[in-house]
Design a protein around this motif. Structure first.
Motif, PDB file in Angstrom:
ATOM      1  N   PRO A 150       0.823  -1.217   0.000  1.00  0.00           N
ATOM      2  CA  PRO A 150       0.000   0.000   0.000  1.00  0.00           C
ATOM      3  C   PRO A 150       0.857   1.268   0.000  1.00  0.00           C
ATOM      4  O   PRO A 150       1.395   1.670   1.022  1.00  0.00           O
ATOM      5  CB  PRO A 150      -0.803  -0.117   1.304  1.00  0.00           C
ATOM      6  CG  PRO A 150       0.059  -0.956   2.199  1.00  0.00           C
ATOM      7  CD  PRO A 150       0.764  -1.928   1.296  1.00  0.00           C
ATOM      8  N   MET A 151       0.993   1.877  -1.175  1.00  0.00           N
ATOM      9  CA  MET A 151       1.751   3.111  -1.279  1.00  0.00           C
ATOM     10  C   MET A 151       1.431   3.793  -2.594  1.00  0.00           C
ATOM     11  O   MET A 151       0.888   3.165  -3.523  1.00  0.00           O
ATOM     12  CB  MET A 151       3.256   2.847  -1.172  1.00  0.00           C
ATOM     13  CG  MET A 151       3.822   1.967  -2.272  1.00  0.00           C
ATOM     14  SD  MET A 151       5.561   1.497  -2.017  1.00  0.00           S
ATOM     15  CE  MET A 151       6.391   3.067  -1.915  1.00  0.00           C
ATOM     16  N   ASP A 152       1.745   5.058  -2.689  1.00  0.00           N
ATOM     17  CA  ASP A 152       1.522   5.822  -3.910  1.00  0.00           C
ATOM     18  C   ASP A 152       2.251   5.171  -5.086  1.00  0.00           C
ATOM     19  O   ASP A 152       3.397   4.721  -4.952  1.00  0.00           O
ATOM     20  CB  ASP A 152       2.029   7.249  -3.704  1.00  0.00           C
ATOM     21  CG  ASP A 152       1.919   8.090  -4.954  1.00  0.00           C
ATOM     22  OD1 ASP A 152       0.805   8.531  -5.273  1.00  0.00           O
ATOM     23  OD2 ASP A 152       2.968   8.285  -5.609  1.00  0.00           O
ATOM     24  N   HIS A 187       6.126   4.199  -5.436  1.00  0.00           N
ATOM     25  CA  HIS A 187       6.492   2.789  -5.599  1.00  0.00           C
ATOM     26  C   HIS A 187       7.500   2.625  -6.724  1.00  0.00           C
ATOM     27  O   HIS A 187       8.526   1.948  -6.580  1.00  0.00           O
ATOM     28  CB  HIS A 187       5.243   1.958  -5.895  1.00  0.00           C
ATOM     29  CG  HIS A 187       5.518   0.552  -6.328  1.00  0.00           C
ATOM     30  ND1 HIS A 187       5.835   0.219  -7.638  1.00  0.00           N
ATOM     31  CD2 HIS A 187       5.550  -0.611  -5.632  1.00  0.00           C
ATOM     32  CE1 HIS A 187       6.035  -1.080  -7.725  1.00  0.00           C
ATOM     33  NE2 HIS A 187       5.873  -1.615  -6.520  1.00  0.00           N
ATOM     34  N   GLU A 211       0.465  -0.568   6.963  1.00  0.00           N
ATOM     35  CA  GLU A 211      -0.483   0.399   6.397  1.00  0.00           C
ATOM     36  C   GLU A 211       0.151   1.438   5.483  1.00  0.00           C
ATOM     37  O   GLU A 211      -0.528   2.077   4.699  1.00  0.00           O
ATOM     38  CB  GLU A 211      -1.223   1.106   7.530  1.00  0.00           C
ATOM     39  CG  GLU A 211      -2.116   0.167   8.328  1.00  0.00           C
ATOM     40  CD  GLU A 211      -2.898   0.889   9.406  1.00  0.00           C
ATOM     41  OE1 GLU A 211      -2.361   1.882   9.934  1.00  0.00           O
ATOM     42  OE2 GLU A 211      -4.011   0.450   9.708  1.00  0.00           O
ATOM     43  N   GLY A 212       1.433   1.649   5.603  1.00  0.00           N
ATOM     44  CA  GLY A 212       2.054   2.659   4.767  1.00  0.00           C
ATOM     45  C   GLY A 212       3.519   2.365   4.550  1.00  0.00           C
ATOM     46  O   GLY A 212       4.195   1.818   5.425  1.00  0.00           O
ATOM     47  N   VAL A 213       3.987   2.698   3.376  1.00  0.00           N
ATOM     48  CA  VAL A 213       5.391   2.505   3.027  1.00  0.00           C
ATOM     49  C   VAL A 213       5.922   3.836   2.521  1.00  0.00           C
ATOM     50  O   VAL A 213       5.331   4.457   1.634  1.00  0.00           O
ATOM     51  CB  VAL A 213       5.566   1.418   1.956  1.00  0.00           C
ATOM     52  CG1 VAL A 213       7.035   1.209   1.650  1.00  0.00           C
ATOM     53  CG2 VAL A 213       4.925   0.107   2.405  1.00  0.00           C
ATOM     54  N   ALA A 214       7.011   4.291   3.101  1.00  0.00           N
ATOM     55  CA  ALA A 214       7.598   5.570   2.696  1.00  0.00           C
ATOM     56  C   ALA A 214       9.074   5.371   2.373  1.00  0.00           C
ATOM     57  O   ALA A 214       9.796   4.711   3.128  1.00  0.00           O
ATOM     58  CB  ALA A 214       7.448   6.604   3.810  1.00  0.00           C
ATOM     59  N   ILE A 223       8.378   1.136   6.836  1.00  0.00           N
ATOM     60  CA  ILE A 223       7.045   0.551   6.862  1.00  0.00           C
ATOM     61  C   ILE A 223       6.373   0.928   8.175  1.00  0.00           C
ATOM     62  O   ILE A 223       6.951   0.749   9.252  1.00  0.00           O
ATOM     63  CB  ILE A 223       7.111  -0.985   6.723  1.00  0.00           C
ATOM     64  CG1 ILE A 223       7.782  -1.373   5.401  1.00  0.00           C
ATOM     65  CG2 ILE A 223       5.710  -1.591   6.800  1.00  0.00           C
ATOM     66  CD1 ILE A 223       7.967  -2.863   5.241  1.00  0.00           C
ATOM     67  N   ASP A 224       5.149   1.438   8.084  1.00  0.00           N
ATOM     68  CA  ASP A 224       4.357   1.766   9.267  1.00  0.00           C
ATOM     69  C   ASP A 224       3.482   0.570   9.634  1.00  0.00           C
ATOM     70  O   ASP A 224       2.746   0.050   8.782  1.00  0.00           O
ATOM     71  CB  ASP A 224       3.458   2.976   8.998  1.00  0.00           C
ATOM     72  CG  ASP A 224       4.253   4.251   8.786  1.00  0.00           C
ATOM     73  OD1 ASP A 224       5.393   4.321   9.283  1.00  0.00           O
ATOM     74  OD2 ASP A 224       3.734   5.162   8.126  1.00  0.00           O
ATOM     75  N   THR A 225       3.547   0.150  10.888  1.00  0.00           N
ATOM     76  CA  THR A 225       2.730  -0.963  11.377  1.00  0.00           C
ATOM     77  C   THR A 225       2.110  -0.580  12.715  1.00  0.00           C
ATOM     78  O   THR A 225       2.399   0.482  13.279  1.00  0.00           O
ATOM     79  CB  THR A 225       3.573  -2.232  11.571  1.00  0.00           C
ATOM     80  OG1 THR A 225       4.356  -2.099  12.770  1.00  0.00           O
ATOM     81  CG2 THR A 225       4.479  -2.500  10.384  1.00  0.00           C
ATOM     82  N   HIS A 233       7.240   2.187  13.518  1.00  0.00           N
ATOM     83  CA  HIS A 233       7.894   2.393  12.226  1.00  0.00           C
ATOM     84  C   HIS A 233       9.162   1.541  12.168  1.00  0.00           C
ATOM     85  O   HIS A 233       9.946   1.519  13.116  1.00  0.00           O
ATOM     86  CB  HIS A 233       8.272   3.870  12.043  1.00  0.00           C
ATOM     87  CG  HIS A 233       7.143   4.816  12.295  1.00  0.00           C
ATOM     88  ND1 HIS A 233       6.026   4.874  11.502  1.00  0.00           N
ATOM     89  CD2 HIS A 233       6.953   5.750  13.264  1.00  0.00           C
ATOM     90  CE1 HIS A 233       5.198   5.802  11.956  1.00  0.00           C
ATOM     91  NE2 HIS A 233       5.743   6.335  13.042  1.00  0.00           N
TER      92      HIS A 233
END
Length: 307
Positions: free
Chosen positions: A120-122, A126, A206-209, A217-219, A223
């Motif tokens: 899940p990321m833009d 990506h 939930e998010g990858v930056a 990775i946000d969990t 982080h």
């Protein structure tokens, strides 16, 4: 195009389809390649395990070289997405339809490949992270590049466990992150992870930056930052056209073929990851070569002499 059917229509312009096109054109067959432009090879920033390129080669450059080589021998290539495939039971001819037209052929080779499921990321982010080696999809291809680095695997179940353990032979720092609420694995697989020294982190991821030189990775647990991550989220095989003709699928939802790449439908062949998701360019090329020679030999039984 005239009313004469093609000898072969190749659907898919990745390594399998273009290898087949080179062979088929050199067999003096009248062929057309329809390419939707979605080959996973374009994702490869630089492949170092493709034989013959000791300094590596990008997927984009490799495909461009293959297209040039195929066109040198007369291959025509159109950038379209085939949406329908029919077979005339009386004549055995196959007709493919796409947005701006259609073509009828004596044989069709499906080299439609698969699509990896993304984290899940833009989408633009990506692609940038992929180009920088922060996201990787094939540990067989590029596990060497993460030697002794900090690696995260987004996955669960046996697939996620197997990928994490595979990568453990390249680095001692591997972490398995659940894409959903928790890492869903058996007691046996947990014991394998424990023995390999692989940590697990509950999700959801939930998010990858991405940032310079690392990816986060946000969990639910916080982080976590890595040098590279491998999404082990599975893939979707592009079998829809084969299913339209009633072709048999294998247990892993790939197109079932014999040892010469023939499907269960007369005149229909398949090669590459749509047959076996091995994710290896060299393997896909090999199947393209086998399929094209089989097509040539099967067609020659009907019309053996050069006109």
């Amino acid at each position: 195009m005239d009313n004469q059917p093609l000898d072969c229509l190749v659907i898919g312009g990745g390594p399998a389809g273009l290898t087949a096109a080179i062979y088929l054109s050199r067999y003096h067959l009248d062929i057309l390649v329809i390419d939707g432009g979605k080959s996973r090879a374009v994702w490869i920033p630089c492949s170092h395990n493709h034989a013959g390129f000791p300094d590596g080669i990008s997927g984009v450059e490799l495909l461009e070289r293959m297209r040039t080589q195929a066109q040198k021998y007369g291959t025509r290539i159109e950038c379209e997405h085939v949406t329908k495939l029919d077979r005339d039971e009386a004549t055995g001819l196959l007709t493919a339809t796409w947005g701006s037209g259609s073509a009828t052929a004596r044989s069709v080779l499906l080299a439609t490949g698969v699509s990896n499921r993304r984290p899940p990321m833009d989408e633009a982010l990506h692609d940038e992270a992929l180009a920088a080696g922060l996201i990787r999809y094939c540990p067989v291809c590029d596990g060497y590049e993460v030697t002794d680095k900090k690696v995260g695997v987004i996955g669960s179940g046996k697939g996620g466990v197997n990928e994490a353990i595979f990568l453990r032979s390249f680095t001692a720092d591997v972490t398995l992150i659940a894409p959903d609420k928790r890492v869903d694995i058996s007691a046996e697989d947990q014991a394998r992870l424990d023995e390999a020294g692989i940590e697990t982190i509950d999700g959801p991821a939930e998010g990858v930056a991405a940032m310079e030189g690392c990816i986060t990775i946000d969990t639910a647990e916080g982080h976590f930052t890595f040098d590279s991550i491998y999404p082990a989220l599975g893939s979707d095989t592009h079998t829809q056209l084969a299913e339209m003709l009633g072709a048999e699928l294998s247990g892993d939802c790939c197109i079932r073929v014999d040892s010469h790449q023939r499907t269960s439908v007369p005149g229909l062949y398949a090669a590459g990851d749509v047959v076996l998701g091995l994710d290896q360019i060299s393997h896909a090329m090999g199947e393209g070569g086998v399929a094209s020679t089989t097509i040539r030999n099967d067609l020659a039984k009907q019309r053996p002499l050069r006109r």
